[in-house]
Design an enzyme around this catalytic site. Structure first.
Site, PDB file in Angstrom:
ATOM      1  CD1 TRP A 177      -2.318  -1.871   0.123  1.00 37.90           C
ATOM      2  CD2 TRP A 177      -3.408  -0.728   1.708  1.00 37.90           C
ATOM      3  NE1 TRP A 177      -3.583  -2.399   0.216  1.00 37.90           N
ATOM      4  CE2 TRP A 177      -4.274  -1.716   1.184  1.00 37.90           C
ATOM      5  CE3 TRP A 177      -3.877   0.104   2.716  1.00 37.90           C
ATOM      6  CZ2 TRP A 177      -5.586  -1.881   1.642  1.00 37.90           C
ATOM      7  CZ3 TRP A 177      -5.172  -0.064   3.183  1.00 37.90           C
ATOM      8  CH2 TRP A 177      -6.024  -1.045   2.638  1.00 37.90           C
ATOM      9  CE  LYS A 178       4.240   1.407  -4.479  1.00 37.80           C
ATOM     10  NZ  LYS A 178       5.038   1.840  -5.598  1.00 37.80           N
ATOM     11  CG  HIS A 224       9.701  -0.899  -2.526  1.00 39.27           C
ATOM     12  ND1 HIS A 224       9.781   0.228  -3.306  1.00 39.27           N
ATOM     13  CD2 HIS A 224       8.658  -1.629  -3.007  1.00 39.27           C
ATOM     14  CE1 HIS A 224       8.811   0.186  -4.219  1.00 39.27           C
ATOM     15  NE2 HIS A 224       8.121  -0.933  -4.055  1.00 39.27           N
ATOM     16  CD  GLU A 236       8.046   3.328  -4.367  1.00 42.63           C
ATOM     17  OE1 GLU A 236       7.458   3.147  -3.285  1.00 42.63           O
ATOM     18  OE2 GLU A 236       7.515   3.128  -5.476  1.00 42.63           O
ATOM     19  CD  GLU A 238       8.482  -4.493  -6.500  1.00 40.20           C
ATOM     20  OE1 GLU A 238       7.280  -4.711  -6.573  1.00 40.20           O
ATOM     21  OE2 GLU A 238       8.973  -3.577  -5.821  1.00 40.20           O
ATOM     22  N   GLY A 271       4.794   1.412 -10.972  1.00 35.60           N
ATOM     23  CA  GLY A 271       3.873   2.543 -11.023  1.00 35.60           C
ATOM     24  C   GLY A 271       3.799   3.241 -12.368  1.00 35.60           C
ATOM     25  N   GLY A 303       1.583  -3.019  -6.209  1.00 34.66           N
ATOM     26  CA  GLY A 303       1.477  -1.698  -5.598  1.00 34.66           C
ATOM     27  C   GLY A 303       0.114  -1.078  -5.864  1.00 34.66           C
ATOM     28  N   GLY A 304       0.044  -0.224  -6.860  1.00 36.09           N
ATOM     29  CA  GLY A 304      -1.167   0.550  -7.141  1.00 36.09           C
ATOM     30  C   GLY A 304      -2.444  -0.282  -7.181  1.00 36.09           C
TER      31      GLY A 304
HETATM   32  C1  PEP Z   1       5.583  -1.763  -5.879  1.00 32.75           C
HETATM   33  O1  PEP Z   1       5.720  -0.620  -5.502  1.00 32.75           O
HETATM   34  O2  PEP Z   1       6.054  -2.702  -5.203  1.00 32.75           O
HETATM   35  C2  PEP Z   1       4.876  -1.999  -7.128  1.00 32.75           C
HETATM   36  C3  PEP Z   1       5.028  -3.128  -7.734  1.00 32.75           C
HETATM   37  O3  PEP Z   1       4.075  -0.960  -7.583  1.00 32.75           O
HETATM   38  P1  PEP Z   1       3.080  -1.003  -8.852  1.00 32.75           P
HETATM   39  O4  PEP Z   1       2.344  -2.315  -8.825  1.00 32.75           O
HETATM   40  O5  PEP Z   1       2.184   0.170  -8.646  1.00 32.75           O
HETATM   41  O6  PEP Z   1       3.925  -0.888 -10.068  1.00 32.75           O
END
Ligand code: PEP
Length: 249
Positions: free
Chosen positions: A9-10, A93, A95, A163, A169, A229-230
């Site tokens: 969910w960030k 992650h 980020e 990832e 995103g 994520g999203g």
């Molecule tokens: C994430 O941040 O781990 C991710 C995979 O984001 P998204 O699915 O939004 O690309």
């Protein structure tokens, strides 16, 4: 190997989001998943999310400090997450690596902290677009595994999320062939790093997974689940991804 579909969910969600988790738990009761499901919530929601789903959906955190306690203002330890009811934590992650300058060594220490507290670590790796364009993606990912996955990683305490940073995103994903090729590289490297046990460690794909592409991605060899994520913020989309797990995985 039972797949894992984990939502990240960030920095999204306040108490208003809890009914979404409750609705997800209800839906999964009516139509059980063919995968383990996990929601990695913001710290402030962990204990309330745990109370909301009462053991029906495991809840995880999104980061932890390597040490159990100390003078680290604003940080949260793995022990604190465990105390709040979390069973898992994302470490490394992109980020965190990008905005908090986390190194592979720090990520490895965080994975060990997760284990010390009895949590499963979801260790994230992945190349930048420039690294892929330069033909260095395999090398970068292999190096990240050797430095950020401790050799004691086991199927019961670790999942590894590939990832590609440029896919997070953005709505862009690597081709299915590229995902499969990278996951084969990762499997091989994890086996080198962790021995035979590496064969059973779940390898998740993450980066713009959505209801439309989930089945194809989850059907690839050595893709044992997804980090989402999203799309994990919308119960409907997350459910669709969960149910996209192929029957014969
Ligand atoms: C994430 O941040 O781990 C991710 C995979 O984001 P998204 O699915 O939004 O690309």
């Amino acid at each position: 190997m039972r797949p894992l579909i984990a939502g990240n969910w960030k920095m999204n969600g306040t108490g208003e989001a809890l009914p979404r988790i409750a609705a997800l738990a209800e839906s999964l009761k009516a139509e059980p998943a063919r995968a383990d499901v996990l929601i990695c919530a913001p710290f402030t929601l962990v204990s309330r999310a745990v109370a909301t789903v009462a053991g029906r959906i495991p809840i995880g955190g999104q980061d932890c400090h390597p040490l159990p306690s100390g003078a680290f203002t604003g940080d949260i330890s793995a022990e604190m997450l465990q105390d709040a009811g979390a069973v898992s934590v994302i470490v490394g992650h992109s980020e965190r690596r990008q905005y908090h300058h986390e190194t592979d060594e720090l990520v490895a220490a965080k994975a060990e902290a997760a284990w010390r507290a009895g949590l499963t670590a979801i260790i994230c790796i992945g190349e930048t677009e420039a690294q892929r364009d330069a033909g260095h993606a395999d090398k970068v990912v292999r190096r990240q595994i050797m430095a950020s996955v401790p050799p004691a990683a086991r199927p019961a305490n670790t999942a590894i999320a590939y990832e590609p940073i440029w896919a997070i995103g953005t709505g862009r994903t690597p081709s299915l062939a590229d995902i499969a090729a990278m996951h084969a590289v990762i499997r091989n490297t994890v086996e080198n790093r962790c021995g035979g046990e590496g064969r059973g460690i779940r390898l998740l794909y993450g980066g713009s997974v959505n209801p439309a592409n989930a089945r194809d991605i989850l059907s690839l060899p050595d893709v044992d689940g997804a980090l989402v994520g999203g799309a994990s913020l919308k119960a409907e989309d997350f459910l669709a991804i969960i149910h996209a797990v192929p029957r014969d995985l």
